[in-house]
Design an enzyme around this catalytic site. Structure first.
Site, mmCIF file in Angstrom:
data_model
loop_
_atom_site.group_PDB
_atom_site.id
_atom_site.type_symbol
_atom_site.label_atom_id
_atom_site.label_comp_id
_atom_site.label_asym_id
_atom_site.label_seq_id
_atom_site.Cartn_x
_atom_site.Cartn_y
_atom_site.Cartn_z
ATOM 1 N N LYS A 6 0.812 -1.193 0.000
ATOM 2 C CA LYS A 6 0.000 0.000 0.000
ATOM 3 C C LYS A 6 0.860 1.263 0.000
ATOM 4 C CE LYS A 6 -3.680 -2.134 2.676
ATOM 5 N NZ LYS A 6 -4.386 -2.111 3.955
ATOM 6 N N GLY A 7 2.090 1.137 0.404
ATOM 7 C CA GLY A 7 2.933 2.296 0.658
ATOM 8 C C GLY A 7 3.200 3.228 -0.497
ATOM 9 N N ASP A 63 7.685 2.587 -2.345
ATOM 10 C CA ASP A 63 7.871 3.733 -1.471
ATOM 11 C C ASP A 63 9.293 3.816 -0.929
ATOM 12 O OD1 ASP A 63 7.540 1.490 0.154
ATOM 13 O OD2 ASP A 63 6.069 2.406 1.485
ATOM 14 N N ASP A 66 14.649 -0.665 1.416
ATOM 15 C CA ASP A 66 15.233 -0.839 2.732
ATOM 16 C C ASP A 66 16.220 -2.003 2.681
ATOM 17 O OD1 ASP A 66 15.598 -1.347 5.498
ATOM 18 O OD2 ASP A 66 13.585 -0.738 5.991
ATOM 19 N N LYS A 94 17.100 3.580 1.732
ATOM 20 C CA LYS A 94 17.821 3.425 3.002
ATOM 21 C C LYS A 94 18.988 2.475 2.768
ATOM 22 C CE LYS A 94 14.414 3.296 6.413
ATOM 23 N NZ LYS A 94 13.761 2.595 7.533
ATOM 24 N N PHE A 115 12.973 4.624 11.170
ATOM 25 C CA PHE A 115 11.660 4.159 10.743
ATOM 26 C C PHE A 115 10.836 5.386 10.372
ATOM 27 C CE2 PHE A 115 7.359 2.594 10.987
ATOM 28 C CZ PHE A 115 7.474 1.363 10.359
ATOM 29 N N LEU A 116 10.337 5.409 9.134
ATOM 30 C CA LEU A 116 9.666 6.594 8.600
ATOM 31 C C LEU A 116 8.195 6.341 8.336
ATOM 32 C CD1 LEU A 116 12.470 7.470 6.029
ATOM 33 C CD2 LEU A 116 12.156 8.437 8.315
ATOM 34 N N ASP A 122 3.575 3.743 6.391
ATOM 35 C CA ASP A 122 2.763 3.583 7.593
ATOM 36 C C ASP A 122 3.518 2.915 8.728
ATOM 37 O OD1 ASP A 122 1.319 0.445 7.862
ATOM 38 O OD2 ASP A 122 2.707 0.922 6.254
ATOM 39 N N ARG A 128 -0.211 7.025 7.080
ATOM 40 C CA ARG A 128 -0.083 7.157 5.620
ATOM 41 C C ARG A 128 -0.527 8.537 5.125
ATOM 42 N NH1 ARG A 128 0.986 2.134 3.496
ATOM 43 N NH2 ARG A 128 0.053 0.349 4.538
#
Length: 139
Positions: A6-7, A63, A66, A94, A115-116, A122, A128
């Site tokens: 969903k990001g 999004d 990582d 990241k 952590f963003l 989210d 979000r």
């Protein structure tokens, strides 16, 4: 264009408005975090594409890059569908968290290992809708 739900939905919405080419948009819904602040390392495809990408130029949009586990696995999943060309684009990168060798073709911003949330990202499905990107402090 294939966005990862969903990001990435907010980034995809902004991105398509800046691309002056005919394009189709589809989404893959994948999950690797659940309610946690850490990736489980296990990627689950919740919703596959509705569009056939065989022989098409595809831009895979996420999004945040990582550990690299999700994007690498989804890249291979889409590549198996035989697109003509497959490129990747991420809003945030990241690099300090990478555990697999994977780099995006296009990167919006490099970010530190925090952590963003916000702008589609989210924390347990919350945050979000925040208009910017914010760091979550350890509890």
């Amino acid at each position: 264009m294939v966005g990862l739900l969903k990001g990435a939905f907010v980034f995809v919405a902004d991105l398509i408005r800046d691309i002056d080419l005919p394009l189709k948009v589809d989404f893959l819904w994948v999950s690797s975090y659940g309610q946690s602040m850490e990736s489980s390392g296990s990627i689950k495809v919740v919703k596959d594409l509705d569009t056939d990408v065989e022989g098409k130029d595809v831009l895979l949009v996420d999004d945040i890059l990582d550990t690299g586990l999700t994007l690498k696995e989804i890249y291979e999943f889409l590549n198996f569908k035989n697109p003509a060309k497959l490129k990747t684009c991420v809003f945030l990168d990241k690099k300090g968290r990478r555990v697999v060798d994977f780099e995006a073709d296009y990167v919006g911003f490099e970010v530190p290992n925090k952590f963003l949330v916000g702008y589609g990202l989210d924390w347990g499905e919350m945050g979000r809708n925040l208009p910017g990107v914010y760091s979550v402090e350890d509890q």
